[in-house]
Design a protein around this motif. Structure first.
Motif, PDB file in Angstrom:
ATOM      1  N   HIS A  23       0.827  -1.206   0.000  1.00  0.00           N
ATOM      2  CA  HIS A  23       0.000   0.000   0.000  1.00  0.00           C
ATOM      3  C   HIS A  23       0.865   1.261   0.000  1.00  0.00           C
ATOM      4  CE1 HIS A  23      -2.507   3.135   1.994  1.00  0.00           C
ATOM      5  NE2 HIS A  23      -3.450   2.629   1.230  1.00  0.00           N
ATOM      6  N   LEU A  24       1.950   1.249   0.760  1.00  0.00           N
ATOM      7  CA  LEU A  24       2.828   2.412   0.811  1.00  0.00           C
ATOM      8  C   LEU A  24       3.687   2.527  -0.436  1.00  0.00           C
ATOM      9  CD1 LEU A  24       3.844   2.273   4.575  1.00  0.00           C
ATOM     10  CD2 LEU A  24       2.405   3.968   3.447  1.00  0.00           C
ATOM     11  N   ALA A  27       1.922   4.316  -3.154  1.00  0.00           N
ATOM     12  CA  ALA A  27       1.836   5.771  -2.996  1.00  0.00           C
ATOM     13  C   ALA A  27       2.936   6.486  -3.757  1.00  0.00           C
ATOM     14  CB  ALA A  27       1.897   6.135  -1.520  1.00  0.00           C
ATOM     15  N   SER A  28       4.112   5.879  -3.898  1.00  0.00           N
ATOM     16  CA  SER A  28       5.219   6.536  -4.594  1.00  0.00           C
ATOM     17  C   SER A  28       5.018   6.589  -6.102  1.00  0.00           C
ATOM     18  CB  SER A  28       6.536   5.817  -4.284  1.00  0.00           C
ATOM     19  OG  SER A  28       6.501   4.478  -4.778  1.00  0.00           O
ATOM     20  N   LEU A  61      -2.104  16.286  -5.498  1.00  0.00           N
ATOM     21  CA  LEU A  61      -2.818  15.588  -4.436  1.00  0.00           C
ATOM     22  C   LEU A  61      -3.774  16.527  -3.709  1.00  0.00           C
ATOM     23  CD1 LEU A  61      -0.023  13.338  -2.894  1.00  0.00           C
ATOM     24  CD2 LEU A  61      -1.762  12.730  -4.572  1.00  0.00           C
ATOM     25  N   GLU A  74      -9.792   5.986  -1.597  1.00  0.00           N
ATOM     26  CA  GLU A  74      -8.739   5.790  -0.607  1.00  0.00           C
ATOM     27  C   GLU A  74      -9.227   4.915   0.552  1.00  0.00           C
ATOM     28  OE1 GLU A  74      -5.500   6.743  -0.567  1.00  0.00           O
ATOM     29  OE2 GLU A  74      -5.807   7.326  -2.665  1.00  0.00           O
ATOM     30  N   LEU A 115      -3.582  11.997   2.048  1.00  0.00           N
ATOM     31  CA  LEU A 115      -2.841  11.832   0.800  1.00  0.00           C
ATOM     32  C   LEU A 115      -1.397  12.303   0.945  1.00  0.00           C
ATOM     33  CD1 LEU A 115      -5.533  12.968  -1.802  1.00  0.00           C
ATOM     34  CD2 LEU A 115      -4.747  10.642  -1.365  1.00  0.00           C
ATOM     35  N   ARG A 118       0.463   9.774   3.203  1.00  0.00           N
ATOM     36  CA  ARG A 118       0.733   8.525   2.493  1.00  0.00           C
ATOM     37  C   ARG A 118       1.841   8.703   1.461  1.00  0.00           C
ATOM     38  NH1 ARG A 118      -3.188   5.396  -1.734  1.00  0.00           N
ATOM     39  NH2 ARG A 118      -1.866   3.551  -1.982  1.00  0.00           N
ATOM     40  N   LEU A 119       1.853   9.850   0.774  1.00  0.00           N
ATOM     41  CA  LEU A 119       2.903  10.100  -0.210  1.00  0.00           C
ATOM     42  C   LEU A 119       4.276  10.146   0.442  1.00  0.00           C
ATOM     43  CD1 LEU A 119       3.894  10.948  -3.066  1.00  0.00           C
ATOM     44  CD2 LEU A 119       3.526  13.316  -2.332  1.00  0.00           C
ATOM     45  N   GLY A 122       5.228   6.821   1.916  1.00  0.00           N
ATOM     46  CA  GLY A 122       5.418   5.864   0.834  1.00  0.00           C
ATOM     47  C   GLY A 122       6.713   6.087   0.075  1.00  0.00           C
ATOM     48  N   THR A 185       0.616   3.832   9.589  1.00  0.00           N
ATOM     49  CA  THR A 185      -0.267   4.230   8.496  1.00  0.00           C
ATOM     50  C   THR A 185      -1.689   3.721   8.729  1.00  0.00           C
ATOM     51  OG1 THR A 185       1.608   4.165   6.970  1.00  0.00           O
ATOM     52  CG2 THR A 185      -0.588   4.171   5.996  1.00  0.00           C
TER      53      THR A 185
END
Length: 412
Positions: A23-24, A27-28, A61, A74, A115, A118-119, A122, A185
């Protein structure tokens, strides 16, 4: 294996550790795609690339957080990848993560924070996932006597066997960071993507409605099955003592009809409990009162009925609940007073529906207050109160009276 070591290694054998990791890493992707718009700085290599990935997508984002459906997307992704176990309706509700679109600016603000968090987490985890295995590989190569000159990492000019002792450390660090980042997270998702106050209130109201519906079904079963059993017992006892084949035949026919109606009521209640019923249309209403009166007459009651007003035009809830109230009143007469004269009055006008059932008090009157302990009479009062009306039960001039008044104007 010692308990402490077991607790440390246990997360490595849980599937949720790797779904959170994935999941992380996903995000990238936003940073990577945005980086292609800035070819020169993005492809400079080294840590500068990861820095651009963490910075470039920020405006995009923030704009995406303004779109209500982004919160739903999300939330679904977080439920599937951040929370362990099955993902049925109950499990999803227990996860503490909402899957509804943003309904307020507060929801949009929390989505924006989610968001951004997480970014950044990630991208940081993606950088470590890409670099730390290379460090472990460089230590392994140095332990084998080979110098290493990996881009972005310090060069090892003097290899030695003891570098092999350092080779597992980057992988241990990566696993620890992945487990910790995944847990944090998941906690952040419950905080930032969790239900808002309005959504929690809506869920509480829905849960309350379900509880009320279950209570209503219990009252329906009490009224319907109790009435059927009362009529059946009275008919069977009368047939046994009458000694008349013709009366016995009529009694058996009445028992059969009453049992069939009770089975229909039971099946309807079970369908509602299974949530596959088409709705309340199949429930009896005051337009079916004649059937109810005939059942009471067949049980031996000397019944006189007065029906007036447009009963067929009554609102559905009033008509259905009124039927159950009359049914319960007649059941109590048959159960406690026996085959006595009974008068039933049902009157409807533009303002209200009035119901009244009267019968002589039995010779052995109940103890004071005992009538109020019965579930049936309490159910009559509860039904009336839910519809904004009122009900009275008790002795009145040598008779037992059940009277209810249900207002109609507020329901039209």
């Amino acid at each position: 294996m010692p308990l402490s070591l077991s607790a440390v290694l246990r997360p490595l054998f849980r599937a949720v550790t790797y779904t959170r990791w994935l999941h992380l890493l996903i995000a990238s992707v936003a940073g990577m795609l945005t980086g292609f718009l800035y070819n020169k700085p993005f492809f400079a290599g080294g840590w500068l690339t990861w820095l651009w990935m963490a910075v470039l997508p920020l405006p995009l984002l923030l704009f995406a957080a303004l779109i209500p459906v982004v919160r739903r997307v999300e939330g679904l992704q977080a439920q599937l990848l951040l929370t362990p176990g099955p993902h049925g309706l109950e499990a999803r509700a227990a996860s503490g993560i909402a899957t509804t679109p943003s309904g307020s600016w507060s929801d949009r603000g929390r989505t924006a924070l989610w968001l951004l968090l997480r970014l950044e987490v990630g991208v940081a985890l993606s950088a470590l996932t890409a670099q730390l295995p290379l460090v472990a590989g460089a230590f392994a190569m140095a332990s084998a006597g080979r110098p290493t000159h990996l881009k972005g990492l310090p060069a090892i000019e003097a290899p030695h066997w003891w570098y092999g002792l350092l080779a597992p450390l980057p992988l241990v660090l990566l696993a620890a960071v992945a487990v910790g980042a995944g847990s944090l997270t998941a906690a952040a998702a419950r905080l930032l993507l969790g239900p808002s106050a309005a959504e929690r209130l809506t869920e509480l109201e829905a849960r309350t409605e379900r509880m009320l519906e279950h209570n209503r079904l219990a009252q329906e079963l009490h009224d319907a099955i109790g009435h059927a059993l009362t009529v059946t017992v009275l008919q069977a006892g009368a047939a046994r003592t009458a000694g008349s084949p013709e009366f016995t035949e009529r009694a058996l026919a009445a028992i059969e009809d009453t049992g069939r109606e009770a089975l229909a009521d039971l099946e309807r209640a079970l369908r509602l409990l299974r949530q596959d019923a088409p709705g309340p249309a199949g429930r009896p209403a005051l337009t079916d009162t004649e059937r109810l009166l005939e059942s009471a007459r067949a049980a031996g009651a000397d019944l006189r009925a007065e029906l007036s007003g447009p009963l067929e035009r009554l609102p559905g809830p009033v008509s259905r609940e009124g039927y159950r109230m009359v049914q319960e009143a007649l059941t109590n007469v048959l159960r406690h007073a026996g085959p006595v004269p009974v008068s039933v009055r049902i009157a409807a006008d533009a303002d209200a529906l009035e119901l009244e059932v009267r019968n002589p008090l039995p010779v052995a009157s109940p103890a004071p207050g005992s009538a109020h302990r019965g579930r049936g009479l309490r159910g009559i009062r509860e039904r009336a109160a839910l519809l904004g009306g009122e009900a009275e039960t008790g002795p009145d001039g040598g008779e037992w009276r059940v009277r209810a008044r249900l207002p109609l104007r507020q329901l039209r």
